[in-house]
Motif scaffolding. Structure first.
Motif, mmCIF file in Angstrom:
data_model
loop_
_atom_site.group_PDB
_atom_site.id
_atom_site.type_symbol
_atom_site.label_atom_id
_atom_site.label_comp_id
_atom_site.label_asym_id
_atom_site.label_seq_id
_atom_site.Cartn_x
_atom_site.Cartn_y
_atom_site.Cartn_z
ATOM 1 N N GLN A 152 24.907 20.103 -10.379
ATOM 2 C CA GLN A 152 23.726 20.887 -10.016
ATOM 3 C C GLN A 152 24.133 22.263 -9.514
ATOM 4 N N LEU A 153 25.084 22.290 -8.593
ATOM 5 C CA LEU A 153 25.580 23.552 -8.055
ATOM 6 C C LEU A 153 27.006 23.787 -8.540
ATOM 7 N N PHE A 154 27.278 25.023 -8.909
ATOM 8 C CA PHE A 154 28.629 25.428 -9.287
ATOM 9 C C PHE A 154 28.987 26.671 -8.484
ATOM 10 N N SER A 155 30.067 26.574 -7.731
ATOM 11 C CA SER A 155 30.555 27.701 -6.953
ATOM 12 C C SER A 155 31.956 28.040 -7.436
ATOM 13 N N ILE A 156 32.127 29.264 -7.903
ATOM 14 C CA ILE A 156 33.362 29.649 -8.594
ATOM 15 C C ILE A 156 33.903 30.945 -8.010
ATOM 16 N N TYR A 157 35.192 30.955 -7.810
ATOM 17 C CA TYR A 157 35.903 32.128 -7.286
ATOM 18 C C TYR A 157 36.801 32.680 -8.380
ATOM 19 N N LEU A 158 36.494 33.885 -8.814
ATOM 20 C CA LEU A 158 37.298 34.568 -9.829
ATOM 21 C C LEU A 158 38.279 35.513 -9.145
ATOM 22 N N ALA A 159 39.557 35.376 -9.480
ATOM 23 C CA ALA A 159 40.605 36.208 -8.872
ATOM 24 C C ALA A 159 41.261 37.061 -9.952
ATOM 25 N N LEU A 177 30.782 33.505 -8.156
ATOM 26 C CA LEU A 177 29.597 33.085 -8.897
ATOM 27 C C LEU A 177 29.079 31.798 -8.257
ATOM 28 N N ASN A 178 27.851 31.839 -7.778
ATOM 29 C CA ASN A 178 27.222 30.656 -7.176
ATOM 30 C C ASN A 178 25.941 30.378 -7.943
ATOM 31 N N TYR A 179 25.929 29.239 -8.620
ATOM 32 C CA TYR A 179 24.887 29.005 -9.629
ATOM 33 C C TYR A 179 24.200 27.669 -9.429
ATOM 34 N N ASP A 180 22.878 27.714 -9.479
ATOM 35 C CA ASP A 180 22.051 26.505 -9.434
ATOM 36 C C ASP A 180 21.725 26.117 -10.880
ATOM 37 N N VAL A 185 19.489 29.423 -12.249
ATOM 38 C CA VAL A 185 19.439 30.692 -11.512
ATOM 39 C C VAL A 185 20.667 30.819 -10.613
ATOM 40 N N PHE A 186 21.015 32.063 -10.303
ATOM 41 C CA PHE A 186 22.080 32.322 -9.341
ATOM 42 C C PHE A 186 21.525 32.257 -7.924
ATOM 43 N N LEU A 187 22.401 31.877 -7.009
ATOM 44 C CA LEU A 187 22.036 31.821 -5.598
ATOM 45 C C LEU A 187 22.484 33.095 -4.900
ATOM 46 N N SER A 188 21.632 33.588 -4.045
ATOM 47 C CA SER A 188 22.039 34.644 -3.132
ATOM 48 C C SER A 188 22.311 34.011 -1.777
ATOM 49 N N LEU A 189 22.992 34.730 -0.933
ATOM 50 C CA LEU A 189 23.371 34.155 0.358
ATOM 51 C C LEU A 189 22.139 33.784 1.174
ATOM 52 N N GLU A 190 21.103 34.595 1.111
ATOM 53 C CA GLU A 190 19.909 34.310 1.917
ATOM 54 C C GLU A 190 19.186 33.053 1.469
ATOM 55 N N ASP A 191 19.428 32.590 0.231
ATOM 56 C CA ASP A 191 18.790 31.362 -0.246
ATOM 57 C C ASP A 191 19.219 30.135 0.559
ATOM 58 N N LEU A 192 20.359 30.231 1.228
ATOM 59 C CA LEU A 192 20.879 29.083 1.968
ATOM 60 C C LEU A 192 20.235 28.915 3.345
ATOM 61 N N PHE A 193 19.548 29.968 3.798
ATOM 62 C CA PHE A 193 19.121 29.980 5.198
ATOM 63 C C PHE A 193 17.601 29.989 5.333
ATOM 64 N N LEU A 194 17.168 29.599 6.515
ATOM 65 C CA LEU A 194 15.744 29.616 6.813
ATOM 66 C C LEU A 194 15.198 31.038 6.741
ATOM 67 N N PRO A 195 13.992 31.204 6.227
ATOM 68 C CA PRO A 195 13.408 32.555 6.166
ATOM 69 C C PRO A 195 13.321 33.171 7.556
ATOM 70 N N GLY A 196 13.616 34.460 7.596
ATOM 71 C CA GLY A 196 13.499 35.188 8.851
ATOM 72 C C GLY A 196 14.715 35.135 9.751
ATOM 73 N N THR A 197 15.731 34.354 9.380
ATOM 74 C CA THR A 197 16.934 34.284 10.220
ATOM 75 C C THR A 197 17.869 35.448 9.891
ATOM 76 N N ASP A 198 18.553 35.927 10.894
ATOM 77 C CA ASP A 198 19.508 37.028 10.717
ATOM 78 C C ASP A 198 20.868 36.440 10.359
ATOM 79 N N HIS A 199 20.952 35.874 9.162
ATOM 80 C CA HIS A 199 22.152 35.119 8.800
ATOM 81 C C HIS A 199 23.401 35.996 8.708
ATOM 82 N N ILE A 200 23.244 37.256 8.319
ATOM 83 C CA ILE A 200 24.417 38.134 8.191
ATOM 84 C C ILE A 200 25.099 38.324 9.545
ATOM 85 N N ASN A 201 24.326 38.632 10.549
ATOM 86 C CA ASN A 201 24.929 38.854 11.861
ATOM 87 C C ASN A 201 25.418 37.563 12.501
#
Length: 281
Positions: A152-159, A177-180, A185-201
């Protein structure tokens, strides 16, 4: 004489009458016993056990999700003038076109861009001086690592590692590459977190002490600044990995950096109904 005969006849008649009178009760009471044959026994039926056919089971066709496979694409190319070599492997997905097209297009696109940029840099490089023997080799090598995959999920690191002849040193860099694959569709980092959370900081506050402790002069807050401008992260079973290329959070000499943050440290802001709900179940 006659009288004697009459007496004898009378005696005989009397005796006969007595005998008859004694036999009459028997004649009336004892009738001949009829002997009847026993009735025919009721016919017996032998029950033959006939194995019954198993009931027709309703066949329910459970549609299994189509398998999606990770496959390699590779290239090896070399040239004498200008002198260079490309040797690389990158990922594609094999499965239903609707689910894999987006991934394959992006993976192929990025590799094509990298190779085009490399060839432009090779063409613009001065190369070696004439008469000094074989010119130096420019090269581009790359490979990938599957950090997580569950159909279902594929997370790949290209070097990547690139060197342009006459440069001071090679230049390594990476791409994630993080793919659903279930939704194509591709995943963005914010897709992992609850809406409105300041996940970057929040992530930055967890990454800062780790990088600062590595002793290469890290400046606090730099990781969050990098994550604001460029996403480079991967899923691991044990946590979220944030990747940094050379010069992003440290000098070239420090090399590529990454920090793994456990899922437990992020559980308060992860979306339990998001694409990585299985990690925090």
């Amino acid at each position: 004489m006659l009288t004697k005969q009459v007496k004898i006849a009378s005696f005989l008649i009397l005796t006969g009458l007595i005998t008859i009178s004694c036999s009459l009760p028997l004649l009336f009471t004892s009738q001949p016993e009829e002997t009847s044959e026993p009735p025919d026994p009721a016919p017996t039926h032998t029950l033959q056990v006939i194995p019954s056919e198993p009931p027709e089971t309703e066949i329910t066709s459970t549609m299994q999700e189509p398998a999606i496979q990770l496959i390699d694409r590779s290239i090896f190319e070399e040239m004498e003038e200008p002198r260079y070599e490309i040797d690389g492997v990158w990922p594609n997905l094999e499965g239903p076109e609707l689910l894999v097209t987006a991934f394959n297009s992006e993976s192929d696109r990025f590799v094509d861009v990298v190779m085009e940029d490399f060839l432009l840099a090779v063409a613009d490089s001065p190369g070696g001086m004439e008469g000094e023997g074989e010119p130096p080799l420019s090269y581009l090598t790359f490979d990938y690592d599957l950090t997580y995959g569950d159909q279902q999920l594929f997370s790949i690191y290209l070097a990547f590692d690139q060197y342009i002849a006459m440069s001071a040193h090679p230049f390594p860099f990476s791409y994630a590459l993080n793919y659903d694959a279930q939704n194509g569709v591709f995943l963005s980092l914010e897709d992992l977190f609850l809406p409105g959370t300041d996940h970057i900081n929040v992530i930055g506050s967890l990454v800062d002490p780790v990088l600062e402790g590595r002793g290469f002069g890290y400046q606090l807050g730099t990781a969050a600044d990098v994550m604001q401008t460029r996403e480079n992260w991967n899923l691991l079973p044990e946590g979220l990995r944030i990747n940094f290329d050379v010069y992003e959070v440290a000098s070239y000499a420090a090399g590529l950096q990454y920090v793994v943050i456990s899922w437990e440290d992020l559980v308060g802001i992860l979306d339990p109904n998001g694409p990585i709900s299985s990690f925090i179940a």
